[in-house]
Write an enzyme that holds these catalytic residues in place. Structure first.
Site, PDB file in Angstrom:
ATOM      1  N   SER A 171       0.778  -1.154   0.011  1.00 11.57           N
ATOM      2  CA  SER A 171      -0.144   0.132  -0.070  1.00 11.57           C
ATOM      3  C   SER A 171       0.779   1.174  -0.086  1.00 11.57           C
ATOM      4  O   SER A 171       0.286   2.399  -0.193  1.00 11.57           O
ATOM      5  CB  SER A 171      -0.924   0.062   1.095  1.00 11.57           C
ATOM      6  OG  SER A 171      -0.246   0.123   2.424  1.00 11.57           O
TER       7      SER A 171
ATOM      8  N   LYS B  67      -6.885   4.539   8.130  1.00 12.95           N
ATOM      9  CA  LYS B  67      -5.864   5.318   7.481  1.00 12.95           C
ATOM     10  C   LYS B  67      -6.189   6.800   7.333  1.00 12.95           C
ATOM     11  O   LYS B  67      -5.570   7.692   7.847  1.00 12.95           O
ATOM     12  CB  LYS B  67      -5.349   4.817   6.244  1.00 12.95           C
ATOM     13  CG  LYS B  67      -4.656   3.419   6.348  1.00 12.95           C
ATOM     14  CD  LYS B  67      -4.467   3.058   5.028  1.00 12.95           C
ATOM     15  CE  LYS B  67      -3.484   1.644   4.844  1.00 12.95           C
ATOM     16  NZ  LYS B  67      -3.150   1.500   3.571  1.00 12.95           N
TER      17      LYS B  67
END
Length: 610
Positions: free
Chosen positions: A405, A448
């Site tokens: 990611s 996140k």
């Protein structure tokens, strides 16, 4: 007269009528021994109600009209599965009789279904072998486990085998299933049907109603307060958050049961007789707070300045990457500073992944780095040699990192450093990337975003901050109410991108990869600036070579032999030819650049005329 009601009760069962008549005849025959009690067989034993000669041991009994039995055995030992014969010790003598035969789970489930945990079954000695033998032979045969282990022939009861007709269902993880297939040759022959269970379902009206009905069953069983529609809606939203998808619902019952009980507790503390959304939200907050010790430690470091995070201004080769810290049954998101450093004229485009070299990066992280490096080579190697090396690192990271990611953020930091173009630190970014520069979805997107939002709020929201995420993750957004309010108020932003170029445009404010008629990147683009720097480094290196050659010639000794003079003359000629060639190459590149510049000016003039 005592037998008359029994004959009437079991009149439809001829076998039982025959058995009762046999008992009646035996009692008449031995009436004197029964009255006198001169034989142990005709004497009522301790803790018994009738003489052992006439004892009946019903090992399995099902209620009438209750349907087929469904049995779950939580301790599937050999004895609990197949049954056993108990023994008692009296005056040093071990005895047993028919009344001490005990049924196993297979007896109780015969004619129905038996559910077992596969891992528990394999923990107990001989349990798997006994179950497999019973299923293959379709008979339940009681055997003494002591005889199987010690191989002794001790005298015991040997009940006749019982016909078996049962469906056995093993529950377990997929990895255990594959191991059994590999290590147990007969496993697939015994258990022929495989069924995979999903962790979540599509969020439809039917599935929402089914989950609400599940909640009602749990509430009724645990005798909890009723939940109003707002509480049920909040629970469904939280199940979507757990599934990390707006359009799916998590099916983990343990989490749902915990939330129902904790919400009921808050309603009780607030002296209410019905649970509403406020109670559910309070229960969720309490659960997060109890598991947030590690998260609080991280945020204390950010608040005190020990963790360096910049949420405003500009910086070259530096981005705010988004990470997720997972431990136990909880996770939370945090921003992490990612930096890139360039070393001109050293190497051929190698990118050093510091995390991987010190064994802090996993295989998936390494794969993402290699994909990003390959994409970088495909962009510029056709235009110019990659005369540099670079290094990438997560600053102040001391734990293991894995996953791809961070590929998108690593590419942004590296290209910013190559072009010497600053990145807006008001943005943070996450996303995977393939070799074509396309952005792919990642996990933990809600945690996140929440992590960077909290960091921005800690350092004061400016109205410019936001996160850049893959467009494929937009449907997974299940954000907190305060984040949604900030987005609506235009003080925080969420951008979805599909390519690396879109992400770089947002973060640098420059066009990225527009080309001219010759297929070259324009000078005002990010990629054009990178090519310009690659050429400049090459020219500077050539200039240093000329200077080094001049310095070396000055240092040559004045006294030489005749052969040394001939060699020196040849060396001078070669160096002179080399300098002339480099000079011609520079003049040629200069003419091409001037020509390209003139073409650009002509094109701009044409546009102005139009």
């Amino acid at each position: 007269p005592l037998f008359a009601p029994l004959y009437e009760q079991f009149s439809t069962l001829p076998k039982i009528i025959d058995y009762l008549k046999s008992i009646f005849a035996d009692m008449v025959t031995h009436v004197e021994r029964i009255v006198n009690g001169d034989d142990e067989e005709f004497v009522t034993a301790v803790l018994a109600t009738i003489p052992s000669r006439y004892a009946v041991n019903v090992i399995v009994s099902h209620s009438p009209n209750s349907g087929v039995p469904v049995i779950f055995e939580d301790m599937p030992t050999h004895l609990n599965l197949l049954g056993h014969v108990e023994q008692i010790t009296q005056l040093g003598t071990v005895t047993t009789d028919v009344s001490m035969i005990r049924a196993g789970a297979l007896h109780r489930a015969n004619g129905g279904y038996l559910l077992l945990e596969a891992s528990h079954l394999l923990e107990h000695p001989y349990a798997w072998q006994g179950l497999k033998r019973a299923l293959q032979s379709r008979k339940i045969k009681l055997s003494s486990l002591e005889q199987m282990i010690t191989l002794t022939g001790s005298l015991s009861l040997a009940p006749a085998p019982i016909d078996l007709d049962v469906k056995v269902i093993l529950l377990g993880e997929a990895d255990l299933y594959y191991e059994l297939l590999e290590l147990e040759p007969e496993f697939d022959a015994v258990f022929k049907v495989r069924a995979d269970f999903h962790d979540d379902v599509v969020r439809t009206k039917e599935h929402e109603l089914a989950l609400v009905a599940k909640m009602a069953d749990i509430i009724d069983y645990a005798k909890l307060y009723p939940f109003d529609n707002s509480a049920q809606a909040t629970l469904l939203e939280h199940l979507s958050l757990q599934a990390e998808d707006q359009n799916r619902l998590s099916l983990h019952s343990d989490l749902l049961i915990k939330l129902l009980h904790e919400s009921n507790r808050h309603a009780h503390l607030n002296e209410k007789d019905i649970v509403d959304a406020h109670d559910v939200i309070q229960a969720i907050d309490d659960m997060e707070e109890r598991s947030g010790y590690l998260r609080d430690l991280y945020w204390d470091e950010i608040k005190s300045g020990q963790q360096l995070i910049q949420t405003k201004g500009y910086a070259v080769g530096q981005v705010n990457a988004l990470t997720v810290v997972s431990y136990a049954d909880s996770e939370f998101g945090l921003p992490a500073r990612l930096t890139a450093v360039i070393q001109p004229n050293i190497g051929n485009g190698e990118v050093l992944d510091i995390e991987r070299d010190v064994d802090l990066g996993g295989s998936l992280h390494a794969k993402g780095m290699l994909i990003m490096t390959s994409y970088l080579r495909s962009l510029f190697s056709q235009h110019h040699n990659l005369n540099f090396s670079a290094s990438l690192a997560f600053e102040q990271s001391y734990a293991h990192i894995d996953g791809d990611s961070a590929t998108l953020s690593e590419a942004c930091a590296l290209l910013s450093a190559l072009a010497d173009v600053p990145i807006n630190q008001s943005f943070s970014i996450t996303g995977s990337m393939n070799q074509l520069g396309e952005v792919q979805a990642v996990g933990g997107i809600n945690a996140k975003i929440a992590g960077f939002f909290d960091a921005c709020r800690e350092q004061n929201l400016t109205g410019q901050q936001g996160v850049v995420i893959p467009m494929a993750n937009v449907k997974h957004l299940m954000l907190r109410d305060d984040i949604i309010a900030a987005v609506k108020a235009d003080t925080f932003h969420i951008y979805g991108v599909q390519t690396l170029s879109e992400a770089l445009t947002l973060m640098t404010g420059l066009p990225i990869d527009t080309v001219n008629k010759k297929g070259r990147y324009r000078k005002n683009t990010l990629f054009g600036k990178i090519l310009g720097r690659l050429m400049l480094w090459d020219e500077n290196q050539n200039g240093h070579d000329d200077l080094d050659e001049k310095d070396q010639s000055d240092k040559e000794p004045s006294q030489k032999t005749s052969s040394d003079k001939v060699t020196t003359q040849k060396d001078k000629k070669r160096r002179k030819a080399k300098r002339q060639k480099k000079k011609k190459d520079r003049e040629k590149r200069k003419r091409e650049q001037e020509k390209e510049s003139n073409n650009n000016v002509a094109i701009e003039n044409e546009k102005n005329v139009d």
